[in-house]
Design a protein around this motif. Structure first.
Motif, PDB file in Angstrom:
ATOM      1  N   PRO A  86      -6.373 -38.474 -54.473  1.00 44.07           N
ATOM      2  CA  PRO A  86      -7.029 -39.346 -53.491  1.00 44.07           C
ATOM      3  C   PRO A  86      -6.155 -40.543 -53.087  1.00 44.07           C
ATOM      4  O   PRO A  86      -6.161 -40.940 -51.921  1.00 44.07           O
ATOM      5  N   ILE A  87      -5.399 -41.073 -54.040  1.00 44.57           N
ATOM      6  CA  ILE A  87      -4.533 -42.205 -53.698  1.00 44.57           C
ATOM      7  C   ILE A  87      -3.465 -41.772 -52.704  1.00 44.57           C
ATOM      8  O   ILE A  87      -3.193 -42.462 -51.712  1.00 44.57           O
ATOM      9  N   LEU A  88      -2.869 -40.606 -52.933  1.00 41.92           N
ATOM     10  CA  LEU A  88      -1.849 -40.098 -52.005  1.00 41.92           C
ATOM     11  C   LEU A  88      -2.444 -39.866 -50.616  1.00 41.92           C
ATOM     12  O   LEU A  88      -1.820 -40.176 -49.598  1.00 41.92           O
ATOM     13  N   CYS A  89      -3.653 -39.319 -50.593  1.00 43.16           N
ATOM     14  CA  CYS A  89      -4.329 -39.041 -49.319  1.00 43.16           C
ATOM     15  C   CYS A  89      -4.500 -40.325 -48.517  1.00 43.16           C
ATOM     16  O   CYS A  89      -4.144 -40.404 -47.339  1.00 43.16           O
ATOM     17  N   MET A  90      -5.036 -41.343 -49.163  1.00 41.96           N
ATOM     18  CA  MET A  90      -5.283 -42.603 -48.462  1.00 41.96           C
ATOM     19  C   MET A  90      -3.984 -43.334 -48.121  1.00 41.96           C
ATOM     20  O   MET A  90      -3.876 -43.989 -47.077  1.00 41.96           O
ATOM     21  N   ALA A  91      -2.999 -43.212 -49.005  1.00 48.70           N
ATOM     22  CA  ALA A  91      -1.701 -43.858 -48.741  1.00 48.70           C
ATOM     23  C   ALA A  91      -1.041 -43.243 -47.505  1.00 48.70           C
ATOM     24  O   ALA A  91      -0.432 -43.955 -46.698  1.00 48.70           O
ATOM     25  N   ALA A  92      -1.161 -41.940 -47.361  1.00 49.55           N
ATOM     26  CA  ALA A  92      -0.580 -41.279 -46.191  1.00 49.55           C
ATOM     27  C   ALA A  92      -1.288 -41.738 -44.919  1.00 49.55           C
ATOM     28  O   ALA A  92      -0.663 -42.005 -43.897  1.00 49.55           O
ATOM     29  N   ALA A  93      -2.618 -41.844 -44.999  1.00 43.62           N
ATOM     30  CA  ALA A  93      -3.370 -42.308 -43.832  1.00 43.62           C
ATOM     31  C   ALA A  93      -2.891 -43.702 -43.417  1.00 43.62           C
ATOM     32  O   ALA A  93      -2.667 -43.972 -42.234  1.00 43.62           O
ATOM     33  N   GLU A  94      -2.721 -44.577 -44.405  1.00 46.09           N
ATOM     34  CA  GLU A  94      -2.316 -45.939 -44.084  1.00 46.09           C
ATOM     35  C   GLU A  94      -0.873 -46.005 -43.587  1.00 46.09           C
ATOM     36  O   GLU A  94      -0.546 -46.833 -42.737  1.00 46.09           O
ATOM     37  N   MET A  95      -0.016 -45.141 -44.135  1.00 48.41           N
ATOM     38  CA  MET A  95       1.370 -45.114 -43.680  1.00 48.41           C
ATOM     39  C   MET A  95       1.417 -44.834 -42.187  1.00 48.41           C
ATOM     40  O   MET A  95       2.235 -45.404 -41.452  1.00 48.41           O
ATOM     41  N   PHE A  96       0.544 -43.985 -41.721  1.00 46.61           N
ATOM     42  CA  PHE A  96       0.508 -43.629 -40.308  1.00 46.61           C
ATOM     43  C   PHE A  96      -0.425 -44.514 -39.488  1.00 46.61           C
ATOM     44  O   PHE A  96      -0.774 -44.182 -38.355  1.00 46.61           O
ATOM     45  N   GLY A  97      -0.882 -45.624 -40.079  1.00 49.88           N
ATOM     46  CA  GLY A  97      -1.567 -46.631 -39.286  1.00 49.88           C
ATOM     47  C   GLY A  97      -3.080 -46.638 -39.337  1.00 49.88           C
ATOM     48  O   GLY A  97      -3.704 -47.458 -38.666  1.00 49.88           O
ATOM     49  N   ALA A  98      -3.693 -45.741 -40.113  1.00 48.42           N
ATOM     50  CA  ALA A  98      -5.155 -45.761 -40.193  1.00 48.42           C
ATOM     51  C   ALA A  98      -5.581 -46.572 -41.403  1.00 48.42           C
ATOM     52  O   ALA A  98      -4.861 -46.647 -42.396  1.00 48.42           O
ATOM     53  N   ASP A  99      -6.775 -47.147 -41.343  1.00 52.96           N
ATOM     54  CA  ASP A  99      -7.310 -47.828 -42.507  1.00 52.96           C
ATOM     55  C   ASP A  99      -7.717 -46.774 -43.543  1.00 52.96           C
ATOM     56  O   ASP A  99      -8.253 -45.726 -43.213  1.00 52.96           O
ATOM     57  N   ALA A 100      -7.470 -47.083 -44.787  1.00 55.91           N
ATOM     58  CA  ALA A 100      -7.776 -46.130 -45.864  1.00 55.91           C
ATOM     59  C   ALA A 100      -9.235 -45.700 -45.872  1.00 55.91           C
ATOM     60  O   ALA A 100      -9.570 -44.589 -46.276  1.00 55.91           O
ATOM     61  N   ARG A 101     -10.122 -46.582 -45.409  1.00 53.05           N
ATOM     62  CA  ARG A 101     -11.545 -46.234 -45.420  1.00 53.05           C
ATOM     63  C   ARG A 101     -11.851 -45.012 -44.563  1.00 53.05           C
ATOM     64  O   ARG A 101     -12.844 -44.331 -44.776  1.00 53.05           O
ATOM     65  N   LYS A 102     -10.996 -44.754 -43.589  1.00 49.10           N
ATOM     66  CA  LYS A 102     -11.197 -43.568 -42.748  1.00 49.10           C
ATOM     67  C   LYS A 102     -10.876 -42.291 -43.527  1.00 49.10           C
ATOM     68  O   LYS A 102     -11.291 -41.208 -43.140  1.00 49.10           O
ATOM     69  N   ALA A 103     -10.124 -42.449 -44.606  1.00 51.03           N
ATOM     70  CA  ALA A 103      -9.699 -41.266 -45.371  1.00 51.03           C
ATOM     71  C   ALA A 103     -10.391 -41.156 -46.718  1.00 51.03           C
ATOM     72  O   ALA A 103     -10.066 -40.267 -47.501  1.00 51.03           O
ATOM     73  N   VAL A 104     -11.370 -42.051 -46.974  1.00 48.49           N
ATOM     74  CA  VAL A 104     -11.926 -42.073 -48.334  1.00 48.49           C
ATOM     75  C   VAL A 104     -12.784 -40.834 -48.627  1.00 48.49           C
ATOM     76  O   VAL A 104     -12.816 -40.364 -49.764  1.00 48.49           O
ATOM     77  N   GLU A 105     -13.466 -40.265 -47.618  1.00 51.17           N
ATOM     78  CA  GLU A 105     -14.220 -39.026 -47.870  1.00 51.17           C
ATOM     79  C   GLU A 105     -13.274 -37.888 -48.218  1.00 51.17           C
ATOM     80  O   GLU A 105     -13.540 -37.105 -49.133  1.00 51.17           O
ATOM     81  N   ALA A 106     -12.169 -37.807 -47.458  1.00 52.52           N
ATOM     82  CA  ALA A 106     -11.183 -36.761 -47.736  1.00 52.52           C
ATOM     83  C   ALA A 106     -10.572 -36.965 -49.120  1.00 52.52           C
ATOM     84  O   ALA A 106     -10.334 -36.008 -49.863  1.00 52.52           O
ATOM     85  N   ALA A 107     -10.327 -38.231 -49.462  1.00 48.87           N
ATOM     86  CA  ALA A 107      -9.779 -38.554 -50.778  1.00 48.87           C
ATOM     87  C   ALA A 107     -10.745 -38.116 -51.877  1.00 48.87           C
ATOM     88  O   ALA A 107     -10.343 -37.487 -52.873  1.00 48.87           O
ATOM     89  N   ALA A 108     -12.016 -38.451 -51.704  1.00 49.38           N
ATOM     90  CA  ALA A 108     -13.023 -38.060 -52.697  1.00 49.38           C
ATOM     91  C   ALA A 108     -13.126 -36.547 -52.773  1.00 49.38           C
ATOM     92  O   ALA A 108     -13.319 -35.979 -53.852  1.00 49.38           O
ATOM     93  N   ALA A 109     -12.970 -35.891 -51.617  1.00 44.59           N
ATOM     94  CA  ALA A 109     -13.064 -34.430 -51.576  1.00 44.59           C
ATOM     95  C   ALA A 109     -11.960 -33.782 -52.412  1.00 44.59           C
ATOM     96  O   ALA A 109     -12.214 -32.874 -53.208  1.00 44.59           O
ATOM     97  N   VAL A 110     -10.718 -34.243 -52.244  1.00 43.92           N
ATOM     98  CA  VAL A 110      -9.632 -33.582 -52.973  1.00 43.92           C
ATOM     99  C   VAL A 110      -9.733 -33.837 -54.468  1.00 43.92           C
ATOM    100  O   VAL A 110      -9.380 -32.992 -55.280  1.00 43.92           O
ATOM    101  N   GLU A 111     -10.235 -35.009 -54.844  1.00 45.25           N
ATOM    102  CA  GLU A 111     -10.407 -35.290 -56.275  1.00 45.25           C
ATOM    103  C   GLU A 111     -11.520 -34.415 -56.858  1.00 45.25           C
ATOM    104  O   GLU A 111     -11.392 -33.893 -57.976  1.00 45.25           O
ATOM    105  N   LEU A 112     -12.590 -34.247 -56.098  1.00 44.15           N
ATOM    106  CA  LEU A 112     -13.702 -33.415 -56.558  1.00 44.15           C
ATOM    107  C   LEU A 112     -13.244 -31.964 -56.710  1.00 44.15           C
ATOM    108  O   LEU A 112     -13.522 -31.307 -57.723  1.00 44.15           O
ATOM    109  N   TYR A 113     -12.504 -31.486 -55.721  1.00 47.51           N
ATOM    110  CA  TYR A 113     -12.034 -30.111 -55.812  1.00 47.51           C
ATOM    111  C   TYR A 113     -11.073 -29.937 -56.991  1.00 47.51           C
ATOM    112  O   TYR A 113     -11.164 -28.977 -57.750  1.00 47.51           O
ATOM    113  N   HIS A 114     -10.135 -30.884 -57.133  1.00 44.40           N
ATOM    114  CA  HIS A 114      -9.184 -30.839 -58.258  1.00 44.40           C
ATOM    115  C   HIS A 114      -9.951 -30.690 -59.573  1.00 44.40           C
ATOM    116  O   HIS A 114      -9.615 -29.845 -60.420  1.00 44.40           O
ATOM    117  N   ASN A 115     -10.997 -31.490 -59.749  1.00 40.63           N
ATOM    118  CA  ASN A 115     -11.764 -31.427 -60.984  1.00 40.63           C
ATOM    119  C   ASN A 115     -12.527 -30.119 -61.128  1.00 40.63           C
ATOM    120  O   ASN A 115     -12.719 -29.629 -62.244  1.00 40.63           O
TER     121      ASN A 115
END
Lengths: 332, 332
Positions: free
Chosen positions: A54-83
């Motif tokens: 999830p940290i990598l997901c949000m970091a990539a979003a921010e690197m490309f100019g989006a606020d991390a909050r826009k990617a937090v569902e996707a971040a939570a999704a990948v962590e949930l799937y990983h688990n």
């Protein structure tokens, strides 16, 4: 986009992204009923973890100019799937402990563990569907490709246990699928959410994929040559379990016939001490540690090159460069 | 929309929808590698089935004016997911046969069966993501809600095995979740793809849900009172397994203390003949067959009422009315 002191474009640190993930998790708890199902889900999700994906997901979003909050569902999704993959993998490996904590199937039974993993997969997609169209569909496609590959990689890993002719190429593909594509997809999803162009999104995917492979190879090295304190695992665990790691495969390919016979004989030896010492002796005489360290570094350098070629200001890439280094050196 | 002789709006029959599903399946085969994984997937998918859920999905789409081809991915998705639940359920039930064919875990092992079920879930979502935005996201939401409920229903069913105080309300909720919501969601997804309004989409969902419950209750009746030829199953199988069916729960609630004691004693009896005959005797003295048949009919009539209230030409509803009747009377 050039980074400025303006808080709107200041990129969050890894710790801040971690906190954002934790905040989202506590605001989006799992249901209570049926208890047997969701207790099992909470059991795996509450094991303290780095939350790397999830940290990598949000970091990539921010690197490309989006606020991390826009990617937090996707971040939570990948962590949930990983688990969810950990829950099902632990059943398949008949593992009784994970990080010193009893596995879900040990505590709740195999049936609850199968169901828990399944419901976690469904809820992963419910999270992704919360993104706006068409990003949601794009994110689902990126994620699903990785999820299929993870399952294929797990299948390969299980198959390898009963084979004696696994090649290095097959092994690298297996670890790419089983351990790297989710890191890669997490980054690519973040980029996608930030509307990065296709070329850059693929570059950040390749960064993550190569980083993941380098990390897994370092993991193999640490298992054999580490001092046990950093990993928390016993030295030589892979050797004891006759795991086909890159070290073992490289040694097999470099060994002369008598060394090859000895490596195979050691697989059948019951005494762990003899098994580990004997295998390490052959590894050392073949300079396996140095060679495989070199391979790990090559993948790491590939990763960094992919990040370098993304055409945005270098300072925007700092969060990911730092994370990559900390991951590779196991400080993260 | 009024049905005309124009082939563009002629609705397909159930057989034609079945053929459309089969055509799509053969044009979209699973990958070949890894073999262990996809052989297992093909194993379950090639068991001949009625393909009820995909047919209902496409029939709903056509009822609301869309061509079934627009709903074929969604139809394939619900069938794939349904089969994934069979694979995992068979592991949990330790079932060696399904429709007389060895189960996936029997042939390929539990690990391959877990992986097969998992990859089928992912591919379900890949199919749904092929629909156009925003319908794809809507379909994913409808589907995911049902999928979560199926898993919760399976959890309840497993929990019930070790409880002696299961109420009729709990049982009905369990069968609603475990067996009916996917029928309902299949219909609602088809309606959604045809851009039916929210009220009508929910009505067709309710039609499916009630139909599913009525079918499951009839299934319980057939197990105890059928002649074995229609279901292909041995009469009294549920009684032998001490399953908490609606028959058993209704009998428990109507029984006097001595009948209740006898029902519980029969649970511990080893001889199947005595167990079945004894339990059926109590059922008959309490008029359970008639009462439960009445309950099944009530749910069926509820289903039909929901279909009736949809404000489109009655002739457009014929395909679903016919299917409902054939399902309820087990001609389908």
């Amino acid at each position: 986009m050039i980074a400025t002191q303006d808080t709107q474009t200041r990129q969050r640190t890894a710790d801040e992204l971690y906190a954002l993930f934790e905040e989202f998790s506590s605001k989006n708890p799992f249901p209570k009923e049926p208890a047997g199902l969701y207790h099992a889900v909470r059991h795996i999700m509450s094991i303290p973890g780095k939350r790397l994906r999830p940290i990598l997901c949000m970091a990539a979003a921010e690197m490309f100019g989006a606020d991390a909050r826009k990617a937090v569902e996707a971040a939570a999704a990948v962590e949930l799937y990983h688990n969810s993959t950990l829950v099902h993998d632990d059943i398949m490996d008949a593992a009784s402990l994970r990080r010193g904590i009893p596995t879900v199937h040990e505590v709740y039974g195999t049936n609850a563990a199968i169901n828990a993993g399944d419901v976690m997969i469904i809820k992963t997609y419910e999270l992704l569907a919360r993104l706006a169209c068409p990003v949601s569909v794009k994110a689902i496609q990126i994620f699903s490709k990785a999820a299929v590959e993870i399952i294929e990689g797990q299948t390969m890993d299980l198959d390898f246990e009963t084979r004696t002719d696994v090649t290095e190429a097959e092994y690298l593909k297996m670890i790419e699928y089983k351990t790297s594509v989710l890191l890669a997809a997490s980054l690519q999803m973040g980029a996608s959410i930030a509307h990065a162009n296709e070329r850059d999104a693929e570059a950040v995917y390749a960064f993550g994929k190569n980083l993941g492979i380098s990390f897994q190879i370092k993991d193999d090295l640490l298992d054999a040559f580490g001092d046990g304190t950093k990993t928390g695992k016993k030295v030589g665990g892979d050797i004891v379990q006759n795991k086909r790691t890159l070290l073992y495969l490289r040694a097999l390919s470099k060994a002369d016939p008598s060394q090859r016979d000895e490596l195979k004989r050691l697989e059948t030896v019951a005494g762990e001490q003899e098994k580990i010492e004997g295998t390490l002796a052959i590894f050392n005489s073949l300079d396996i540690k140095n060679e495989v360290e070199k391979t790990a570094s090559e993948y790491y350098e590939n990763a960094i090159e992919h990040l370098q070629k993304i055409e945005i200001a270098e300072e925007r890439k700092q969060v990911l460069y730092n994370l990559a280094e900390r991951i590779f050196t196991r400080e993260f």
